[in-house]
Design an enzyme around this catalytic site. Structure first.
Site, PDB file in Angstrom:
ATOM      1  N   CYS A 106       0.805  -1.206   0.000  1.00  0.00           N
ATOM      2  CA  CYS A 106       0.000   0.000   0.000  1.00  0.00           C
ATOM      3  C   CYS A 106       0.845   1.266   0.000  1.00  0.00           C
ATOM      4  O   CYS A 106       2.060   1.229   0.036  1.00  0.00           O
ATOM      5  CB  CYS A 106      -0.879   0.034   1.253  1.00  0.00           C
ATOM      6  SG  CYS A 106      -1.263  -1.570   1.958  1.00  0.00           S
ATOM      7  N   CYS A1237      25.440 -31.042 -23.143  1.00  0.00           N
ATOM      8  CA  CYS A1237      25.572 -31.374 -21.722  1.00  0.00           C
ATOM      9  C   CYS A1237      25.433 -32.880 -21.520  1.00  0.00           C
ATOM     10  O   CYS A1237      24.548 -33.520 -22.110  1.00  0.00           O
ATOM     11  CB  CYS A1237      24.503 -30.634 -20.919  1.00  0.00           C
ATOM     12  SG  CYS A1237      24.332 -31.180 -19.210  1.00  0.00           S
ATOM     13  N   CYS A1243      28.409 -28.789 -12.274  1.00  0.00           N
ATOM     14  CA  CYS A1243      28.408 -27.397 -12.768  1.00  0.00           C
ATOM     15  C   CYS A1243      29.050 -26.443 -11.762  1.00  0.00           C
ATOM     16  O   CYS A1243      29.714 -25.470 -12.145  1.00  0.00           O
ATOM     17  CB  CYS A1243      26.977 -26.926 -13.032  1.00  0.00           C
ATOM     18  SG  CYS A1243      25.951 -28.081 -13.939  1.00  0.00           S
ATOM     19  N   CYS A1248      33.218 -28.737 -15.684  1.00  0.00           N
ATOM     20  CA  CYS A1248      32.356 -29.432 -16.637  1.00  0.00           C
ATOM     21  C   CYS A1248      33.216 -30.100 -17.714  1.00  0.00           C
ATOM     22  O   CYS A1248      34.011 -29.437 -18.392  1.00  0.00           O
ATOM     23  CB  CYS A1248      31.382 -28.456 -17.275  1.00  0.00           C
ATOM     24  SG  CYS A1248      30.386 -29.184 -18.594  1.00  0.00           S
TER      25      CYS A1248
END
Length: 1622
Positions: A106, A1237, A1243, A1248
């Protein structure tokens, strides 16, 4: 330099109507503030008075501020009452789930006259201020029904006496008369019944009804939807002759109201009766009205005789599009801006303490005034009720709110040193009343005092000012009321936990510490605590194991441990002292769908904050958080005494065995141990339920016998095959609920002594359902066993893991649990464990309603599930393993976290990846068919697997179905940041999506401009522009169509924003909702650093919340900002599925979003704590269904595109999502898998193996993907969609979107239960009036005409932009003119980029600027504001200059006044700001490269800063430089109070010794003085040698070797700065 008046508000504010409601002409002047919610019908009802403004006709059309004159008689034909043909009231169904969904925010404020002189001017100014806050409110689907507005004032006795005279009544006796403002039933018969009940109770109580008055209202001004539910509104006047004290009279009226409420509770019309107020002091006028409609609707408020010395006003923004008239505010005491996050727990605890709440003033009538809470009400209404009972029992409003909404008094050097009695006050009440926690600006009044207070985190804006003619103002924004600046003697803001109070009786203003010191002196709280409270001192951990290894193994098996739990959770925490991190998402089945047994905790998902309230950062803002716990009986909150302090205080809820033993020795607690085992010798059926019954009865008996501590324990000397343990969470919940229902809960605390608790989620569940503390004895024993094992010793000796002692291992584990608990609390925006305890902030997936009702009462459980007997069998499946003859010598690996053959099913498994790679790389339809078959044969994994398609149509040829090229345009990829994934992956995905006409998402971190143009240099698949990619084609473009605006704002520059097709505000992420993120320094390469405006190797922190989104109206403001800079980009808001998301989405739609994205819990992430991946967020099927159906029910579905993501893999998934209401479909993990992937799930390590999620160049070189692979995947999915549509007999996705009748349950048997209820997923409320394609093709939502339009309409400005010239312009501005300069900056950025503009646009603004002033400023724009500004100044600025100075004639000292609001320079990547005055909280939060000088700030200055320079020439608040990893700050410390306010986790604090640092500091101050005329700055420069030693320099590690920070750099004789070698 032409002067142009662009806003009529200043003129309007000074206008006084000559006659209000006069006999001949009824003109009422209002400030009509219009937004997107303004309807054409409303505008037709208003006619502009062109004579009042010199503005051009084009300016007059601007809706941001229009002066309006309303001829009430002529236009509306107003009568005293116009209720012709009211439609029947639509029933409002409300329960505890409703309260969790009834959210809002508000704009609020008050005006008070210190001389306590009533005047109509106060009321009129309050209505004007209310009109200037229309943008902080919301409207319904009809664009005309306000979510609520209202006004509280003193009772206008002279006004009412005129009416009394007309009715031949005697003048009212002010002292002995009460006035009730009542909403009555619409139906006349019911209304008369209600009035009769009211009169009967007044008569029974000895009160005389003097008369009823129909409140004159102007019905046509009410919106259509609001009119349908509009009550009869009447006032009742009653005489109270038997009391002479104002307090006694108010108490008598309170009793009458409560008796009336109880009397009508069973009536069919009972919910239609509501007292807005019943008081001898105050009256409340409110309704479902827009700001400007309040004064037009209630004709009383227009009458000059309506006078008051104060007024509180309130404009509501509700996420619920069908809010109720009673929920408009102010309430009877409070006006609340914010949201109470702990409301469910607060209601439970209020119910619990009802039996003990007694006070002498009630003369034994306490039973007649219960209950004190109402689950059908909003959080604000219930907080008001809690305050009301305390105030009516004798507390002052200030005292009541200090108890209910305490400040963060711990870690507060000023309080502890200067005001220890205030700390004692808070410590005393901490054990008696849990805090009502959450964002809250609370305005309050009992008619004698009016005031305001702010929540402990300071999450709502609150500015105040005082004038020489004795008026005090508080408001959410400055500039809402006409005030002569020369009369202003004080300007400030409420900071976190602060309060201001105006004593109307004595004409005094009390600021924060004055109020609290006075209240705290009422009683000797410190003495009471010292004499009665006991502190449980730390007890040493055991130094050896208690059990034999075989016994440990058996216990672990019996209580559900797996080898993953021990190795990846317990041992990891014991070794590292923190919760383990993992990656990707939770791709295993929900616990209720799994074929494997799960612990009970796995059926619970943590709820989290999104949009309506912010999450908190427990790491950088821990000073506002506490895990402290009080053990023992909670006393009667209404009567004080030293005995209430008789409790044991724990620093945190994790007890080791020794601590539990010490607790058990406390003679005052009279502890009772209750065993949680149950007997199955007579069979499993009914055994668990029977055991719970006996356990609850035993707990009941113990408490009635005086025990203040119940220890629920599954500890046993010997485990028995036929006596399994009740799941400890079930036991705790059942006892907790039983004690609540029997009025005993306040008499005792519950402690769990259990083997079945080892993860942070487990602790959170136990505390959330009632436990005050937990002793995880088996987890601690497991830590000891791990430390003593030969394997661990060898690893430590070889340096593979840190060396820790056995005690340190347990200490680390406890530390990790506590840190994890703080994170779980903070996700929901809760600061105190005491507020989280019993708050039940979870959603249940897979438990039957009988189980929920008994132990987890009020929790949301939409799909039902396991019965007690089924739960008993699941418990036994663990238990029997411990006693089986073929029990292995090691724990089983269930495969819940990592994929393993034979373990739990993972949807992203190696076989699936291989099949997909084969299909897309070979472009083989046959291989894709094998992939499809693999998916169709998988075990039930997600809710949609329980459904199948049905159709009432015959199949059609595939050729008649819309083409794949149309379908793929509905596809998008997830927001994966460049940084979390490699450049190769990011660009390959973007190119693929652009080829098919879909949309890729930039994620957080910006984007290289080189990607915004099509490639023209491709030869043999390679391009010198993008040399690291292969498989390219000329015409490829690597831009992301969706550009993400995340909490860190990394890479968000004006040019980035204007080059987007869509802009996504990422509020939450499926795999870790309620959390931020951190890109480790090792992933911040030179390339990443350049895009993110940082330095290589610097960790980059994204805060848990957006610091410009603490509420729904804040989100609406950010949407407005983004539409401002790029009016051609659709704005998307990304939410995560949870209960109540439908109402949140309604608020988002009303906030002008174009797209709403619903993410499921199974979405991926680069890194997240395991507990977040596994236990937060819900299935998108439920979230999407709720969102779609809520939007349709509320008439909002046509406004927004619905997008869904989370685990989508196939055409079947797409069609399921479509049937549930989605228009577009997001793919994250599968898009990465299609581009290479291999789901190594590392990760988060930067290792990776195929370079998809690594920044290491040697690994990135292995990236195997080409854009064509992803193109192939999406085309296959689209063809699959076409095939199924053809089988169903439908031509397009448009035909089935939202058609849940095309789904039915599959004939399938689940292993655990046959009691899942899918009816919620299959229910339907109809479809939108527009097709999905029509919705998707709608124009971007507009901000409407704005101030920047007028600036850009000036030919001189356009000429300067087009031809890079210099232009100067002066413009008037007011608070409704928001995001000023944002659109101008966007026009320049689109043409020249972030740095290419060589011209100058110099703008001077006069007045009070609205929010986001100077946002996204671009180099070449220099703006000066003479006046003041609200929040978010300089948000996202990339260059240019902002100068803010007060007007020339002022009555206050500039450096002592607040001149700009909160969260300034958020995400700035350049430019300068100079402000002559103070700033609010979080100044320069996440500043990248901007420079700033300001003369004081609130808390959290320079938070998360990564670059730039900030100079503060005055006092700062607490927690300076938290998370600051770059840039420099210079802070003046004149009174030696700064150092305790610095967060030293990262930065070094030193004096300014480097010549370059001194030069930087002095140059910025010189510029500040030159541009602002700062007297403070001038004094510093004039006495430089005196002031320089008073400055501290804050230096993060990344800046230590810079010339400005290092004394190793010296200035040569020529003035150059050079490095001096040793």
């Amino acid at each position: 330099m032409a002067m142009q008046s662009l806003s009529p508000v200043p003129k309007l504010l000074s206008t006084t109507p000559s006659s209000v409601l006069s006999s001949d002409k009824n003109f009422f002047f209002v400030d009509f503030v219009g937004l997107y919610c303004k309807s054409k019908r409303t505008r037709r009802r208003l006619r502009g008075d062109s004579s009042s403004s010199s503005r051009s006709s084009s300016s007059l059309s601007r809706l941001s501020s229009v002066r309006a004159v309303i001829d009430l008689e002529r236009v509306h034909g107003v009568s005293e009452k116009d209720l012709s043909s009211p439609s029947a009231l639509r029933p409002q169904v409300a329960n505890l789930e409703d309260i969790l969904s009834e959210r809002g925010a508000c704009g609020v404020g008050f005006i008070a006259n210190l001389d306590n002189i009533p005047s109509h001017g106060v009321v009129k100014d309050a209505l004007i201020a209310l009109g200037c806050m229309e943008h902080r409110g919301g409207c319904g689907a009809d664009n005309d029904s306000g979510d609520g507005s209202g006004l509280m004032s003193s009772i206008p006795w002279d006004f009412f006496n005129v009416w009394a005279k007309e009715q031949s009544l005697a003048p009212f006796d002010k002292l002995h008369t009460g006035v009730g403002m009542i909403f009555l039933p619409q139906d006349d018969t019911f209304m008369q019944e209600a009035k009769q009940v009211i009169e009967n109770i007044f008569e029974k109580e000895g009160l005389q009804v003097l008369g009823w008055r129909e409140v004159p209202v102007n019905v046509p001004i009410v919106g259509k939807n609001a009119r349908e539910t509009m009550p009869n509104i009447q006032q009742v006047f009653v005489k109270i002759a038997k009391e002479d004290s104002t307090d006694d009279i108010e108490r008598e009226l309170y009793i009458c109201r409560k008796l009336i409420e109880r009397a009508v509770a069973t009536e069919s019309w009972g919910t239609e009766l509501y007292f807005c107020s019943l008081s001898n002091q105050t009256i409340v006028y409110k309704g479902m009205l827009r700001s400007e409609a309040l004064g037009l609707f209630y004709l009383d408020l227009q009458n000059e005789l309506y006078e008051s010395p104060f007024a509180i006003y309130h404009r509501r923004y509700s996420t619920n599009t069908s809010p109720r008239w009673p929920l408009a505010q102010p309430m009877r005491f409070l006006g609340h801006n914010g949201e109470i996050n702990t409301i469910q727990g607060n209601l439970n605890w209020m119910q619990s303490r009802e039996a003990s709440l007694k006070a002498a003033v009630w003369n034994g009538r306490e039973n007649e005034i219960r209950p004190f809470g109402n689950p059908r009400g909003s959080d604000s209404a219930n907080l008001d009720s809690a305050a009301e009972i305390m105030i009516r029992s004798g507390r002052t409003p200030e005292e009541a709110l200090m108890i209910l909404v305490p400040e963060a008094y711990k870690n507060h050097p000023t309080l502890s040193v200067k005001y220890p009695e205030v700390v004692d006050f808070y410590d005393y009440y901490k054990g008696q009343m849990e805090a009502w926690d959450g964002p809250a600006l609370l305005l309050f009044s009992d008619g004698k005092t009016v005031g305001a207070c702010l929540d402990r985190n300071g999450l709502r804006p609150a500015r105040y000012w005082r004038t020489s003619d004795n008026f005090v103002y508080v408001a959410s924004e400055v500039g809402v009321v006409p005030v002569d600046e020369a009369k202003v003697t004080m300007k400030g803001r409420l900071g976190p936990g602060m309060m201001i109070a105006v004593d109307l009786v004595n004409g005094q203003v009390y600021e924060n510490t004055e109020v609290k010191k006075r209240i705290s002196s009422f009683n000797p709280y410190g003495k009471w605590i010292k004499e009665n409270s006991r502190f449980l001192k730390p007890v040493n951990f055991k130094s050896s194991t208690v059990m034999e290894n075989e016994e440990i193994l058996r216990s672990q098996q019996a209580f559900g441990y797996s080898s993953e739990d021990v190795q990846m959770v317990i041992e990891s925490m014991a070794s590292q002292g923190k919760e383990p991190t993992f990656c990707m998402g939770d791709d295993i089945p929900l616990a209720g769908l799994s074929q494997r047994p799960h612990m009970l905790y796995d059926y619970f998902k943590q709820r989290f904050a999104q949009v309506t309230n912010p999450a908190i950062d427990p790491l950088r803002e821990g000073l506002v958080m506490s895990l402290e716990v009080n053990i023992g009986k909670r006393g009667n909150i209404l009567e004080l005494g030293p005995e209430n302090a008789s409790q044991v205080i724990l620093s945190n809820p994790v007890l080791n065995e020794g601590a539990l033993e010490e607790l058990m020795k406390d003679q005052y607690l009279k502890p009772k141990v209750l065993s949680t085992y149950f007997d199955i010798r007579k069979g499993v059926e009914g055994s668990l339920q029977k055991a719970l019954y006996y356990l609850c009865e035993a707990a009941d008996d113990a408490v009635r016998s005086g025990s203040q501590l119940l220890v629920l324990s599954d500890r046993s000397d010997r485990l028995e095959p036929t006596r399994p343990s009740i799941p400890i969470m079930l036991a705790v919940g059942a006892v907790h609920q039983h004690l609540i229902q029997n009025g005993l809960r306040m008499s005792a605390s519950i402690v769990a002594d259990t083997a079945q608790c080892f993860s942070t989620h487990h602790f959170a569940c136990l505390v959330g359902y009632g436990a005050s503390a937990v002793c995880p004895y088996l987890a601690l024993e497991t830590c000891r066993q791990w430390r003593l094992s030969n394997k661990t010793v060898a690893f430590m000796r070889n340096g593979k893991i840190p060396t820790v002692t056995i005690e340190q291992a347990q200490k680390n584990y406890t530390k990790a649990v506590n840190a994890g608990l703080l994170k779980i609390l903070s996700k929901m925006g809760i600061s105190l464990l005491s507020s989280y305890c019993g708050a039940q902030i979870f959603e249940i997936y897979g438990l039957g309603q009988d189980v929920v009702d008994l132990a987890f009462t009020g929790s949301v459980s939409k799909i039902s599930g396991l019965t007690f007997d089924e739960l008993a069998r699941e418990t036994l499946s663990f238990w029997v393993k411990a006693f089986s003859e073929d029990t292995t010598k090691r724990l089983e690996n269930f495969g819940f976290i990592q994929f393993r053959p034979g373990g739990e099913y993972h949807s992203n498994n190696p076989e699936m990846s291989k099949l997909l790679h084969k299909a897309v790389r070979e472009k083989s339809e046959t291989a894709y068919a094998v992939y499809q078959q693999h998916l169709s044969n998988r075990p039930v994994n997600v809710l949609r697997d329980l459904l199948e398609f049905k159709s009432d149509r015959a199949p059609i040829p595939v050729g008649k179905v819309e083409p794949a090229v149309a379908i793929v345009q509905r596809f998008c990829t997830g927001g994966m940041s460049l940084g979390a994934i490699s450049r190769e992956t990011h660009e390959a995905i973007a190119i693929a999506m652009n080829r098919i006409g879909g949309k890729s998402n930039s994620g957080e971190g910006g984007e290289d401009p080189i990607r915004w143009k099509p490639l023209t240099d491709v030869v043999d698949g390679y391009s010198p522009t993008l040399p690291h990619l292969k498989g390219l084609q000329n015409g490829d473009i690597a831009t992301s169509a969706i550009k993400q605006v995340a909490s860190g704002r990394f890479g968000v520059t004006p040019t980035f924003l204007v080059n987007a097709d869509q802009l996504e505000i990422k509020v939450a992420q499926g795999a870790k909702p309620g959390e931020g993120g951190q890109l480790p320094g090792k992933k911040v390469s030179a390339y990443i650093a350049r895009l993110r405006s940082s330095k290589p190797g610097v960790p980059l922190i994204s805060p848990p919340p957006h610091h410009d989104i603490y509420s729904i109206e804040d989100l609406a403001q950010l949407i407005f900002d983004l539409h401002q800079i790029n009016p051609n980009a659709k704005v998307s808001v990304k939410l995560v599925a949870e209960a109540g998301i439908g109402t949140v989405a309604s608020g988002v739609a009303k906030g002008n979003a174009d797209i709403i994205q619903i993410s499921g819990h199974d979405g991926g992430t680069g890194a997240s704590p395991i507990s977040s991946i596994k236990h937060a967020g819900g299935p998108w099927e439920l979230g999407l269904t709720e969102t779609h159906q809520t939007l349709i029910a509320n008439g909002l579905r046509e406004r927004v595109i619905l997008r869904v993501d989370g685990g989508l893999k196939s055409g079947v998934d797409v069609l399921m999502a479509a049937a549930m209401g989605a228009d577009e479909y997001g793919f994250g993990s599968l898009a990465m898998i299609a581009t290479g992937c291999v789901m190594a799930r590392i990760c988060h390590t930067n290792n990776c193996p195929v370079g998809v999620a690594s920044q290491r160049e040697e690994l990135r070189a292995r990236f195997p993907g080409v854009p064509g692979d992803l193109v192939n995947y999406f085309l296959y999915v689209a063809e699959e969609v076409r095939g199924i549509l053809a089988q169903l007999g439908y031509n397009s996705l448009d035909d089935i979107i939202g058609r849940t009748e095309l789904l039915r349950p599959r004939d399938i048997s689940l292993v655990k239960t046959q009691h899942l209820d899918l009816s919620y997923l299959l229910s339907s409320v109809g479809t939108p009036s527009l097709s999905s394609t029509e919705i998707r093709k709608q124009e971007v939502h507009t901000n409407g005409p704005v101030l920047d339009d007028d600036i850009l309409a000036d030919p001189l400005v356009i000429d300067a932009i087009e031809n890079e010239k210099v232009v100067e312009k002066t413009v008037k501005i007011c608070n409704v003119d928001r995001a000023a300069c944002g659109r101008v900056a966007g026009v320049i950025a689109k043409k020249y980029g972030d740095t290419g503009f060589a011209g100058q646009v110099n703008l001077t603004f006069l007045g009070s600027a609205g929010q986001s002033f100077g946002c996204f400023l671009i180099p070449g724009m220099n703006i000066r504001l003479i006046g003041e500004s609200n929040d978010y100044v300089g948000k996202g600025m990339a260059g240019g200059e902002i100068v803010v100075t007060p007007v020339e004639k002022i009555g206050f000292v500039p450096e002592e006044a607040t001149i700009v609001g909160n969260t300034c320079l958020y995400g700035a990547t350049g430019g300068q700001i100079f402000a002559r005055g103070k700033a609010g909280e979080r100044f320069a939060v996440r500043n990248s490269l901007a420079e700033a000088v300001v003369e004081g700030t609130g808390d959290h200055c320079c938070e998360y800063m990564t670059g730039g320079c900030v100079v503060v020439l005055g006092k700062v608040g607490r927690n300076v430089a938290a998370g600051m990893t770059g840039g420099l700050a210079y802070l003046l410390d004149e009174d030696d109070t700064l150092l305790p306010k610095i967060n030293r986790e990262i930065v070094k604090i030193q004096r300014v010794t480097a010549p370059a640092g001194e030069l930087q500091l002095k140059s910025l101050i010189e510029a500040h003085v030159e541009k602002t005329g700062s007297s403070k700055g001038a004094t510093i420069l004039n006495e430089w040698e005196k002031y320089l030693p008073l400055f501290w320099q804050l230096v993060p590690p990344s800046e230590e070797d810079t010339p400005e920070a290092s004394a190793a750099y010296v200035r040569t004789s020529t003035g150059e700065v050079t490095f001096q070698s040793a």
